[in-house]
Design an enzyme around this catalytic site. Structure first.
Site, PDB file in Angstrom:
ATOM      1  N   HIS A 154       0.237   5.072  -4.757  1.00 54.38           N
ATOM      2  CA  HIS A 154       0.067   4.510  -6.094  1.00 54.38           C
ATOM      3  C   HIS A 154       0.179   2.995  -6.081  1.00 54.38           C
ATOM      4  O   HIS A 154      -0.240   2.324  -7.033  1.00 54.38           O
ATOM      5  CB  HIS A 154       1.082   5.106  -7.066  1.00 54.38           C
ATOM      6  N   ASP A 401     -18.639  15.288  -6.423  1.00 57.84           N
ATOM      7  CA  ASP A 401     -19.460  16.336  -5.794  1.00 57.84           C
ATOM      8  C   ASP A 401     -19.745  15.927  -4.351  1.00 57.84           C
ATOM      9  O   ASP A 401     -20.517  15.011  -4.093  1.00 57.84           O
ATOM     10  CB  ASP A 401     -20.767  16.502  -6.573  1.00 57.84           C
TER      11      ASP A 401
END
Length: 461
Positions: A154, A401
């Protein structure tokens, strides 16, 4: 039961810039642990060809790490609890795993222990300079379904930056090249505070200690309480019903800058907040706050480049409210408090907050406790009586995808604190929402009852 098959280190496919990368105060504000994400893909003929699938992911990741070379580097501690990035091309880690289970066995993909097993683990007991900043676990299920579980530091990226990276990687995996306007921008010094530092121009309540339960002097007892997770589904019609209720009974006891209708986030977060407080059944005088992370790219003047890669987020917080007001006043009361917290984050306020962080000799106390609870104790626990409600509604995760279709679910792989929630778009992309929430087990059943009953029958809403 997850069986690990192999572990690989993936380095950039071409030479990349080396040296030290300065990290912004927004980066320093984030926890140094990794944000876990799962992307679930249904059974297809292509992803049953395990060798082809894994090799495609490895090869495309290697090529994507060329423009995203900071993710192949390593963090190092410097003064005052701060970090710097060494761009040394040590690479990311990819794990191959297999499960005898089927996707259907995982239920609704709420971040339970079974889901946590789909996310690669980081050895936080080792020196930080040994930690990969990106770890990927590709788990294949007996039904042919796949999970791409990731853990990204993070310190390196916020939600937008992470989403841009994963979509870029997916595009390369499909055999396409990144266009010039898709290349990330890595110079984080554009967020550097000018010298000499200006004193804070605002009362930055987001850096003050959160309220405690009445009668308690610390949160140690509360932290020990058992908690559990759930995944709430809210239809488009339910979202619109709540928005209508929030906007038809305005509450004006706030210093709001604008009078535009309350957003989906403000409405749903207000409903979550009041239902959590109702379930906790605290003293009506119990103070409580909502915390969230606000992405500020569009709020800066001038804004950073569109493909800025890093953290452009800061925590914002509502002013203290009491349970009695949240429960007795209309839904717009809580929504108005959230609106205040969001609209407080102007260009001047953000730069003042960055200056405040830069002025601290030690930034460790400022780091959000919500990203570290699973790994260490934290003095600034934000759970009961408080709430953290993150917003993933507009993050483009459902475009990831890799060549076998879009994911059927994307969500957190770990939810580690009482009162922590993420509001997310649903896979249906029809205006419905999904909410991942962890709450103390004693209150979960009551909360779910109130949450759905109050959508239709809530008093004063």
């Amino acid at each position: 039961m997850i069986t690990l098959k192999s572990t690989s280190t993936i380095v950039p496919s071409k030479p990349t810039p080396s040296g030290t990368l300065w990290l912004s105060e927004s980066d320093q504000r984030m926890q140094w642990t990794h944000a876990p994400l799962i992307c679930i893909y249904k059974t297809t003929g292509n992803n049953n060809e395990k060798t082809t699938t894994l090799e495609t992911l490895k090869d495309s990741l290697s090529r994507t790490l060329v423009p995203y070379y900071p993710l192949a580097g390593r963090l190092h501690w410097i003064h005052g609890g701060r970090l710097e990035l060494h761009c040394n091309a040590k690479g990311a880690q990819v794990l191959e795993a297999y499960s005898e289970a089927k996707l259907d066995d995982l239920g609704d993909f709420a971040p339970t222990e079974a889901i946590e097993d789909l996310v690669p683990k980081v050895d936080y007991g080792s020196p930080i300079e040994d930690w990969p900043l990106l770890l990927v676990q590709v788990t294949r299920f007996s039904c042919g379904g796949l999970c791409v579980g990731t853990a990204m530091s993070h310190t390196m990226a916020d939600g937008w930056s992470a989403a841009n990276f994963f979509n870029a990687w997916a595009k390369v995996a499909r055999g396409n090249e990144l266009e010039e306007n898709e290349i990330p921008f890595h110079d984080r010094t554009i967020l550097r505070s000018p010298e000499p530092l200006m004193p804070p121009r605002f009362d930055h309540i987001e850096f003050t200690k959160p309220p405690l339960l009445i009668g308690h002097t610390d949160a140690k007892e509360v932290q020990k309480k058992k908690s559990c997770v759930t995944l709430l589904k809210v239809t488009r019609e339910q979202v619109e019903r709540l928005k209508k209720k929030a906007n038809e009974i305005p509450y004006q006891d706030t210093e709001m800058v604008s009078t535009r209708p309350y957003s989906r986030y403000e409405t749903i977060a207000s409903h979550l907040w009041r239902c959590i407080c109702k379930a906790r059944a605290g003293n009506i005088s119990q103070p409580t706050r909502v915390y969230t992370m606000l992405e500020f790219r569009s709020r800066l003047k001038p804004p950073p480049p569109l493909r800025y890669f890093g953290n452009a987020v800061l925590q914002t917080v509502t002013s203290n409210c009491v349970h009695g007001d949240l429960l007795a006043k209309p839904l717009s009361f809580g929504a108005g408090k959230l609106r205040e917290a969001i609209e407080r984050m102007t260009d001047e306020y953000i730069r003042s907050a960055l200056d405040f962080i830069a002025s601290q000799e030690n930034v460790i106390p400022l780091r959000s406790s919500f990203h570290i609870r699973a790994y260490t104790e934290t003095p600034n626990f934000l759970g009961n009586p408080n709430v953290y409600i993150g917003c993933w509604i507009n993050l483009p995760f459902y475009g990831i995808d890799y060549g076998w279709g879009k994911p059927i679910y994307v969500g957190p792989g770990l939810l580690n604190d009482d009162g922590k929630a993420f509001i997310m778009s649903s896979p249906a992309a029809d205006g419905s929402l999904v909410i991942a929430l962890r709450l103390q087990t004693d209150y979960m059943d009551s909360f779910k009852k109130f949450f759905y009953e109050d959508i239709c029958y809530g008093n004063g809403m």
